[in-house]
Design an enzyme around this catalytic site. Structure first.
Site, PDB file in Angstrom:
ATOM      1  N   LYS A  74       1.186  -1.334   0.071  1.00  0.00           N
ATOM      2  CA  LYS A  74      -0.212  -0.010  -0.031  1.00  0.00           C
ATOM      3  C   LYS A  74       0.939   1.147   0.265  1.00  0.00           C
ATOM      4  CE  LYS A  74      -4.870   0.556   0.882  1.00  0.00           C
ATOM      5  NZ  LYS A  74      -5.472  -0.226   0.157  1.00  0.00           N
TER       6      LYS A  74
ATOM      7  N   GLY B  78     -20.223   6.461   2.797  1.00  0.00           N
ATOM      8  CA  GLY B  78     -19.396   7.265   1.934  1.00  0.00           C
ATOM      9  C   GLY B  78     -20.129   6.822   0.633  1.00  0.00           C
TER      10      GLY B  78
ATOM     11  N   GLY C 236     -17.657   7.608  -2.414  1.00  0.00           N
ATOM     12  CA  GLY C 236     -17.331   7.309  -3.718  1.00  0.00           C
ATOM     13  C   GLY C 236     -17.193   6.347  -4.287  1.00  0.00           C
ATOM     14  N   ASN C 237     -16.087   6.198  -5.540  1.00  0.00           N
ATOM     15  CA  ASN C 237     -16.235   4.513  -6.754  1.00  0.00           C
ATOM     16  C   ASN C 237     -17.196   3.937  -6.150  1.00  0.00           C
ATOM     17  OD1 ASN C 237     -15.182   2.597  -7.389  1.00  0.00           O
ATOM     18  ND2 ASN C 237     -14.397   3.835  -8.760  1.00  0.00           N
ATOM     19  N   ALA C 238     -16.796   3.179  -5.184  1.00  0.00           N
ATOM     20  CA  ALA C 238     -17.290   1.998  -4.495  1.00  0.00           C
ATOM     21  C   ALA C 238     -18.821   2.066  -3.732  1.00  0.00           C
ATOM     22  CB  ALA C 238     -16.733   1.030  -3.310  1.00  0.00           C
ATOM     23  N   GLY C 239     -19.401   3.306  -3.115  1.00  0.00           N
ATOM     24  CA  GLY C 239     -20.808   3.552  -2.868  1.00  0.00           C
ATOM     25  C   GLY C 239     -21.145   3.618  -3.564  1.00  0.00           C
TER      26      GLY C 239
HETATM   27  N1  GLU Z   1      -7.284  -0.371  -3.457  1.00  0.00           N
HETATM   28  C1  GLU Z   1      -8.506  -1.508  -3.129  1.00  0.00           C
HETATM   29  C2  GLU Z   1      -7.909  -1.973  -2.176  1.00  0.00           C
HETATM   30  O1  GLU Z   1      -7.786  -1.589  -1.058  1.00  0.00           O
HETATM   31  C3  GLU Z   1      -7.789  -1.966  -4.586  1.00  0.00           C
HETATM   32  C4  GLU Z   1      -6.418  -2.553  -4.705  1.00  0.00           C
HETATM   33  C5  GLU Z   1      -5.527  -3.163  -5.791  1.00  0.00           C
HETATM   34  O2  GLU Z   1      -6.708  -3.099  -6.199  1.00  0.00           O
HETATM   35  O3  GLU Z   1      -4.595  -4.055  -6.347  1.00  0.00           O
HETATM   36  O4  GLU Z   1      -8.139  -3.942  -2.574  1.00  0.00           O
END
Ligand code: GLU
Length: 418
Positions: free
Chosen positions: A102, A213, A215-218
């Site tokens: 990350k 939330g 954003g994209n996911a929500g």
């Molecule tokens: N940021 C996303 C997660 O937390 C996707 C990570 C990715 O696609 O490598 O799962």
């Protein structure tokens, strides 16, 4: 307690269900490599600002490290390391050939112009290119970053190494080697599991959904749930929350978010009232979707939850103390490492396509994603039933067993003590 402490605690608890070689936990207690660098942002007024940028590669036993990059004011080293550990567990649970990583920068994007954002993205990858690579560490979007950020970073990285290298980063625009279906993959993965298990959970047509939330996911989850016959009754973003007991017009919510707006601007339209952001989790509903940030459900608000199912689209949104309270209340939690794993799974598809010079159709992406999500969901459910443990614990046990098998294949303590 910090997200890192909480996540390590979950790993140690899962270990009790496995007979692990002691070196496995010894290894997993610390990250493989965390790099912190100073990056410059040349501002439009000619001044230069500096930010601290981080990349943690937590463990690479199962393959190159993989995980997103977060741009958010609250980013700190402890959080990035914890999120990298969560990625390590998530990738193992989905049986992907990846370790976990990350990255992040503590920055308020709203204070930067588009040009400043581009300079930051390029400066980030320039400073961290030495730890990246398509067989070393592969990034992707996370909170505050998107396909354009990924495009800039891929372009900059390719210039640095002198080779077009699309597989160094996923979640790119389709025009630049991104995969079809990556944009809504996080929400889609969770939605597939929810539908697959709806009969077990007792979800009926018209079930009410609250989303923390947007954003994209929500947003994508709201669209899918709405199209699937669920009723979206509450939504929040960083500005506050809105409640519509009879159900929202999801199109109006999406329109409100356009150009940096907030869902709160829908308050006052027929049947829509403004509520506090904190009140969202206690709204009367069947499904509570947590799609904001970590530690949003804690021992202070867990008891007020009325939903029967919690879907964790964010990473680490429920603390271990809240887990216990919700478990005693018989609230089922679809844990983050399973619920939001659709994102990294389609990232894996993108990486495979880039490395093969191939392009898959949207139908192919969806079919493969559905198969993988349902397969791991079945495994998690079966293990939870057999061991009489929560879905979260079962998911951690399955993931840890995969990581341990790979570590032990290199030789255990017992193997070497002959
Ligand atoms: N940021 C996303 C997660 O937390 C996707 C990570 C990715 O696609 O490598 O799962």
């Amino acid at each position: 307690m910090s997200l890192l402490y909480n996540t390590l605690k979950r790993v140690l608890e899962a270990a009790k269900y496995l007979e692990l070689d002691p070196t496995v936990l010894e290894k997993l207690k610390n990250a493989l490599e965390t790099t912190q660098v100073r990056v410059p942002i040349r501002m439009d007024d000619g001044s230069v600002k500096f930010r601290s940028a981080l990349r943690c590669r937590y463990d690479d036993t199962l393959g190159p490290t993989k995980g997103g990059i977060r741009f958010h004011p609250d980013v700190n080293a402890d959080e990035v390391v914890a999120l990298a550990l969560i990625m390590t567990i998530k990738n193992a649970l989905m049986d992907l050939p990846f370790g976990g990583g990350k990255g992040g920068v503590a920055v308020d994007l709203k204070s930067l112009s588009k040009r400043e954002q581009e300079r930051l993205a390029r400066a980030y990858i320039r400073a961290l290119a030495h730890v990246a690579g398509p067989t070393r560490d592969i990034s992707a979007p996370d909170v505050g970053t998107n396909e354009t950020t990924m495009a800039w970073m891929m372009d900059e990285y390719s210039t640095i190494v002198g080779k077009k290298t699309p597989a160094v980063i996923t979640g790119k625009p389709v025009a630049l080697g991104g995969s079809l279906g990556r944009d809504d993959a996080t929400a889609r993965g969770a939605y597939y599991i929810m539908q697959h298990k709806a009969h077990v959970v007792g979800l009926k047509h018209g079930a009410r959904v609250a989303i923390q939330g947007f954003g994209n996911a929500g947003q994508h989850f709201a669209q899918m749930a709405d199209a699937g016959g669920y009723k979206i009754v509450a939504v929040s973003d960083s500005k506050g929350a809105v409640h519509a007991p009879a159900g929202f017009d999801v199109g109006a919510l999406l329109a409100a978010k356009l150009h940096g707006g907030s869902v709160t601007s829908t308050a006052g339209s027929p049947g829509v009232t403004l509520i506090s952001g904190d009140a969202l989790v206690s709204v009367d509903c069947e499904v509570l979707v947590l799609a904001a940030l970590e530690n949003m459900v804690h021992k202070g608000n867990a008891k007020s939850i009325k939903a029967r199912l919690i879907v964790e689209l964010a990473n680490g949104p429920v603390t271990p103390e809240a887990d216990e309270i919700l478990n005693a209340m018989n609230v089922l939690i679809l844990p983050d490492i399973l619920a939001n794993a659709g994102g990294v799974t389609v990232s894996y598809f993108e990486w495979v396509q880039n490395r093969q010079g191939d392009r898959w159709t949207l139908d192919e992406v969806h079919a493969r994603l559905k198969t993988m999500m349902e397969k791991e969901a079945e495994a998690v459910w079966a293990s939870a039933r057999d061991k009489n443990i929560t879905l979260r614990k079962a998911a951690y046990v399955l993931a840890l067993a995969r990581i341990a098998a790979a570590m032990e294949a290199l030789g255990t303590d017992t193997f070497f003590k002959d």
